[in-house]
Every structure is written in C-alpha cells, then in structure tokens.
Scaffold this motif. Structure first.
Motif, short mmCIF file in Angstrom:
data_model
loop_
_atom_site.label_atom_id
_atom_site.label_comp_id
_atom_site.label_asym_id
_atom_site.label_seq_id
_atom_site.Cartn_x
_atom_site.Cartn_y
_atom_site.Cartn_z
N LYS A 111 0.85 -1.20 0.00
CA LYS A 111 0.00 0.00 0.00
C LYS A 111 0.88 1.24 0.00
N SER A 112 0.47 2.22 -0.78
CA SER A 112 1.17 3.50 -0.74
C SER A 112 0.64 4.30 0.45
N ASN A 113 1.35 5.34 0.82
CA ASN A 113 0.92 6.19 1.94
C ASN A 113 -0.47 6.78 1.70
N LYS A 114 -0.73 7.15 0.44
CA LYS A 114 -2.05 7.73 0.11
C LYS A 114 -3.16 6.69 0.27
N ASP A 115 -2.86 5.44 -0.13
CA ASP A 115 -3.85 4.36 0.02
C ASP A 115 -4.20 4.14 1.50
N ILE A 116 -3.17 4.17 2.35
CA ILE A 116 -3.40 3.96 3.78
C ILE A 116 -4.25 5.09 4.35
N LEU A 117 -3.94 6.34 3.94
CA LEU A 117 -4.72 7.49 4.41
C LEU A 117 -6.18 7.38 3.98
N LEU A 118 -6.41 6.94 2.74
CA LEU A 118 -7.79 6.77 2.26
C LEU A 118 -8.55 5.74 3.09
N GLU A 119 -7.88 4.65 3.48
CA GLU A 119 -8.52 3.63 4.31
C GLU A 119 -8.84 4.19 5.70
N ILE A 120 -7.94 5.00 6.24
CA ILE A 120 -8.18 5.61 7.56
C ILE A 120 -9.37 6.57 7.51
N LYS A 121 -9.48 7.32 6.41
CA LYS A 121 -10.58 8.28 6.27
C LYS A 121 -11.95 7.58 6.24
N LYS A 122 -11.95 6.30 5.79
CA LYS A 122 -13.21 5.56 5.72
C LYS A 122 -13.60 4.94 7.06
N MET A 123 -12.71 5.00 8.03
CA MET A 123 -13.01 4.41 9.34
C MET A 123 -14.05 5.24 10.07
N PRO A 124 -14.86 4.62 10.92
CA PRO A 124 -15.93 5.36 11.62
C PRO A 124 -15.38 6.39 12.61
N PRO A 125 -16.14 7.46 12.89
CA PRO A 125 -15.72 8.48 13.88
C PRO A 125 -15.52 7.84 15.26
N LYS A 126 -14.70 8.52 16.05
CA LYS A 126 -14.39 8.08 17.43
C LYS A 126 -13.48 6.85 17.47
N THR A 127 -13.00 6.40 16.31
CA THR A 127 -12.08 5.26 16.32
C THR A 127 -10.76 5.70 16.93
N MET A 128 -10.28 4.92 17.91
CA MET A 128 -8.98 5.18 18.53
C MET A 128 -7.89 4.53 17.67
N LEU A 129 -7.05 5.36 17.10
CA LEU A 129 -6.07 4.89 16.13
C LEU A 129 -4.67 5.07 16.69
N VAL A 130 -3.91 4.01 16.70
CA VAL A 130 -2.50 4.07 17.10
C VAL A 130 -1.65 3.69 15.89
N ILE A 131 -0.79 4.63 15.46
CA ILE A 131 0.10 4.39 14.32
C ILE A 131 1.45 3.95 14.86
N MET A 132 1.89 2.74 14.44
CA MET A 132 3.12 2.16 15.00
C MET A 132 4.06 1.72 13.88
N ALA A 133 5.35 1.67 14.22
CA ALA A 133 6.38 1.20 13.29
C ALA A 133 7.06 -0.03 13.88
N PRO A 134 7.06 -1.17 13.20
CA PRO A 134 7.78 -2.35 13.71
C PRO A 134 9.28 -2.08 13.74
N TYR A 135 9.94 -2.51 14.81
CA TYR A 135 11.38 -2.22 14.97
C TYR A 135 12.07 -3.43 15.58
N GLY A 136 13.28 -3.70 15.12
CA GLY A 136 14.05 -4.83 15.65
C GLY A 136 13.73 -6.12 14.92
N LYS A 137 14.40 -7.18 15.34
CA LYS A 137 14.20 -8.51 14.75
C LYS A 137 13.90 -9.52 15.84
N LYS A 138 13.19 -10.58 15.46
CA LYS A 138 12.76 -11.58 16.43
C LYS A 138 13.92 -12.27 17.11
N ASP A 139 15.02 -12.46 16.38
CA ASP A 139 16.18 -13.16 16.95
C ASP A 139 17.16 -12.22 17.65
N LYS A 140 16.79 -10.94 17.78
CA LYS A 140 17.66 -9.96 18.41
C LYS A 140 17.32 -9.81 19.89
#
Length: 550
Positions: A111-140
């Motif tokens: 998904k492009s950044n614009k596609d993700i934003l469009l999906e967020i805009k379609k979400m219902p009002p009052k939705t609690m949204l947490v934007i996260m970035a995965p970091y590190g590796k499982k074997d670390k």
C-alpha cells in the motif's frame, strides 16, 4: 502491366522466374527508389541494391517484402515477442497481477501512503487509532531493541501486545520472555467525523514507514491490528519484493530473467556420454574424446592426462583398463572431480575452460560435447520465481503464454464476459484479443506465444509477419509475399485468403508468388511465368483475370 490495388498471383513452374519478377524486380526497384528519396546522410547507413535489369517501371509504391527467410531466428525471440502480444501481457501482469510468495504461495500486498490514508478516512468516527512502526528482529536481544528505541527519542512502545513507556517496557522484559521485535508508537489519534486532521495522519504514516523500513501497523480501538507494507512482503517467509514493473516479466532483461539460464529456459551442459562415448576403451587409449588419443596434442602427454595419472595413484585404478571396468564412484570422481583429491574432474576442467576462454574456436569445440536441458531452477519458464508467482485470474504469465492461441483467445473472451473490468484492463485485453484474432485468421491458432522462433517453419514465420502488417493498417503499399500457403492446412486457406483480401481492401497492392489453386481462383489478376524453367523461363505467357485464364 500489373494492376494496382489488386490481389495479383504470380504462378508458374519452379525456376520459371516468379520470384525474379516479384522480389528481384518489383520489390528491389521499389525499395531502391524509396531509399533514394532519403537524405544522403540516411542513405550512408543503408545498403542500396543495384538497379534491376529493366527498361522502366512506373507508378511504383513503397514495397514491403514478406518472405520466408527474414524472420529473426534467436533463442530470445518467441511468437509472443515477435507479434508484441507479450509486451501487452507484461503491462497487464505488472499492473493488475496479484503477487504471491514464491515459497508459501501466500498473497503479498503493498500500500502507498495515500492508500493507507484513504482507508483511515473511511473508518468510523471516534475510532482510537495508534500508528506504529515495527522495529528490531525476532532473533535480536529485546533489551537492545528497547534501548535503541529510547535513543531515537520515542516515549512509548508496544511489547507483548501492550502499549507502555520505555521504562515500563524494560521492567516488563525482565519479568517476561519476549522476542526481539517491538512496535514504536509514532502517534495516537481519535478520529473526528468533521476534522480527521489528514496532514497530521499523513506525517505520522510517512514517519512510521521510514522508521519501520517500509512497514507500519495500525491498532484500532486497542483491539484490531492491521499491517501495511510499502513493498510486497511475506510476513511468514520474510521475502520482500520492492517493485513489480513490466521489465520484471521480460526474459531479455536481467531484472526479470532467471539467473541460472539468463532467460533462455535452457541450460547447456557437458554430457558425460559425449565425453566418453566408447566405454570399452581405456583412458590411456583415448576414451576421453576431447583429450584425444595417446600421443595426441591433448592426449596423455597433456596436462589433463598428467592429472589423471596422479589421480589413478591416489584412487588406485589403472589407466589401461576399459572405462566400463572402473568402479562407478571412481568414474564419477574422474568426470566431476573431488576436492579431497585435489582434482577438478574432466567435465569440471572443460566447464572452466569454456567460461574463461576468449577463443570462439575453443568454445565451439567444447560445445560439441554439450547438450541443452531444461533449466533446473526456472523449469524452462525463463523468469525468476518471484515474478512467476504473480498471478492474474489464478494463472502466471508462463501459463498464459503456454496456451495455444485459440485457447488463449477463448480464455480472454470468457474472462471479459465473466467479470466487470476496469477501463485499462479492458483496453489491454481488447488489444491482445485483436492481435490473437489476426493470428487465428492467418491459420496460426495452434501455436503458443511461448514458441521459439527457432522452431517455426518459414511459412509460419511469413504468416506471423503478415499478421503484424495487417495490424499496422498501412495503405498505398505494395506487399510481396512468397508462397504463404506453405505448411497450411487446406481448411485454413480460406481464412488466409480473406485476410490477404483485407489488405487489398485498404488500397494496397498484393503480389503473391503462389502455386495453390484456391489462391489463383480468388485472385484479381494472374501472371503465369514460363514456358519452362531456368534458361527456358523468364517469359510472361499469361497476364489477366482468372476468368480469362479459365
């Protein structure tokens, strides 16, 4: 006189001068005059044929010769590339194919950044949204991961399915077994029905993608987790494909071609059967054919036989016994080598020589002992596995091109009627379908698009070129054809004749060298050459309509 804008058949005995009239006179002179109309600079790059031995030819148009010899006979050329249908298929698959993991076959999305934003805009009002970035590796080490996140300046992370501050995460890790991966909390937003703060959300998405190496996760109402990737990623196998473009479906491009066979689908391999054709001979008697016999230039006086003599002492076999008496394991070492015995093997040494030599003669000599076999990596499909895993309607591009033209045309027609297509897919499939129909009209419906041009006959090659000319829709041209009915079943003659007539109906002139009765009957004008062959030929014994001939 040869009438213009008519379907003219030149017939007669073999050697009576049919080709001399059509190709060596009409075509050569028309081509010469066309080239002479160019600038002197352009003419310097072209070979200008000598003027034919004629008094005068008037009212010539630019000619196009469609003979049986001028097709490209390259292992990299197929019916699909020759007709340009494969180019349209590459565009179709690159833009509308679904990418699957080449290992587990799981669907991979991006998904492009614009596609993700469009999906967020379609979400219902009052939705609690947490934007996260995965970091590190499982074997670390997770503690190192948390410390690095703190050094980056972020205050919260998600560890063990819970969001907490950096200090809380450190304490949590000490009391629980946790893998080395954590999610950095980039932003927390409660969506407003009136003002969704698109600029802030877009900034957070861009930051998350940058920190997460092209991946981000959204948590909705502290429950649902949705993962997004900028590239095609398989979460299970950790396979990543950055982009898919038309060039990745080209076996003539290093980005898409199989690395093992370089996109040929075949691999040349030195055959042990050709290296040792007569196993009743001993090694000393010249059983290894490329190395010659005793006393030869490459025989036992050469470096190869010296290495074999040293190997025979280590493995305890005789150079004077027939090869079929040498134990199979020892013979395998003789042919393919073994590092433990410091010997590269007869075939290994030949392969090394083949790769390193700059001599065409040496390469051609070694090629005498080679056979072609289907590439073990791509299985003859020419492309890399990750691009063969891109499917359209459940089929890979290889499956599409391996269908015969009749089947592919029917498959495309069923696909169009079975679903609502967007305009771009519709335009592409219409273009592909149109080209397939022309190939069917010239009697080539039994060929597949993957068929190599090295394996098609002269008649098939000529009809492929004829099909491309029909698609070009030129007018005012003289087309010169050489027996297009060769190799064609009689039931397909009618379709081919109708196709040739369609060229005539666009105000083109057709001069066809042909013996076939159906062609002569359906022509507008017949020229019969004779009276005999060779020196007795070269005379026009009839020129007129079919009605006058009969």
């Amino acid at each position: 006189d040869i009438p213009k804008n008519k379907f003219v058949v030149v017939t007669g005995l073999s050697g009576s001068g049919k080709s001399s009239l059509a190709f060596d006179t009409v075509f050569v002179e028309g081509n010469r005059r066309y080239v002479e109309g160019m600038s002197s600079f352009a003419r310097s790059f072209l070979d200008i044929a000598a003027k034919p031995d004629v008094d005068s030819i008037e009212n010539l148009s630019p000619p196009i010769s469609i003979d049986q010899k001028s097709v490209i006979r390259s292992p990299r050329s197929t019916v699909g590339t020759l007709t340009e249908i494969y180019d349209y298929l590459r565009i179709l698959f690159a833009n509308f194919g679904e990418s699957h993991c080449p290992k587990c076959n799981a669907l991979m999305n991006k998904k492009s950044n614009k596609d993700i934003l469009l999906e967020i805009k379609k979400m219902p009002p009052k939705t609690m949204l947490v934007i996260m970035a995965p970091y590190g590796k499982k074997d670390k080490n997770i503690i190192e991961t948390i410390n690095q996140i703190g050094q980056l300046g972020y205050a919260r992370v998600r560890v063990g399915e819970k969001i907490m501050t950096i200090p809380e995460a450190s304490n949590f890790i000490l009391n629980n077994e946790v893998g080395g991966e954590a999610d950095i909390v980039i932003d927390r937003v409660i969506l407003d029905s009136k003002d969704k703060d698109e600029e802030r959300i877009m900034d957070s998405i861009e930051t998350a993608m940058k920190v997460g190496g092209g991946s981000l996760r959204l948590m909705l109402d502290n429950k649902e987790i949705i993962s997004y990737n900028r590239d095609f990623v398989c979460e299970k196998c950790q396979i990543k494909i950055k982009e898919i473009t038309p060039r990745h479906f080209s076996f003539n491009n290093p980005e898409g071609a199989c690395d093992e066979c370089s996109g040929l689908g075949l691999k040349m391999k030195i055959s042990s059967e050709l290296v040792i054709p007569n196993k009743k001979l001993s090694l000393a008697e010249g059983a290894i054919k490329p190395w010659g016999s005793v006393g030869g230039r490459n025989g036992n006086s050469g470096q190869g036989m010296q290495l074999l003599a040293a190997l025979s002492k280590k493995l305890r076999f005789s150079l004077n016994v027939p090869v079929n008496k040498i134990p199979p394991k020892k013979l395998e070492i003789i042919l393919y080598g073994d590092e433990n015995y410091d010997f590269g093997g007869v075939i290994g040494l030949m392969e090394e020589k083949y790769k390193s030599t700059k001599s065409d003669h040496t390469r051609s000599e070694i090629e005498k002992y080679m056979v072609s076999e289907i590439c073990p990596v791509c299985e003859g499909k020419r492309l890399k596995r990750e691009f063969l895993s891109v499917l359209l309607n459940g089929k890979s591009i290889d499956e599409w091109v391996n269908m015969d033209i009749d089947s592919l045309a029917a498959y495309l027609e069923n696909s169009k009627s079975g679903q609502n297509q967007n305009k771009i897919i519709g335009a592409l499939t219409k273009e592909i379908g149109g080209r397939l129909q022309i190939l069917q009209k010239v009697g080539l419906g039994y060929l597949s698009l993957s068929r190599g041009t090295q394996t098609i006959s002269g008649g098939e090659a000529q009809r492929i070129r004829l099909a491309t000319q029909i698609k070009s829709k030129l007018t005012g041209i003289i087309y010169v054809l050489d027996e297009p009915s060769i190799g064609l079943h009689s039931r397909d003659n009618k379709r081919l004749i109708e196709t040739i007539k369609s060229l005539r109906d666009r105000d083109n002139s057709l001069i066809v060298v042909e013996h076939d009765r159906d062609f002569i009957k359906n022509s507008d004008w017949v020229i019969d050459m004779g009276k005999g062959a060779g020196e007795e030929g070269g005379e026009v014994i009839f020129s007129g309509t079919v009605e006058r001939l009969l």
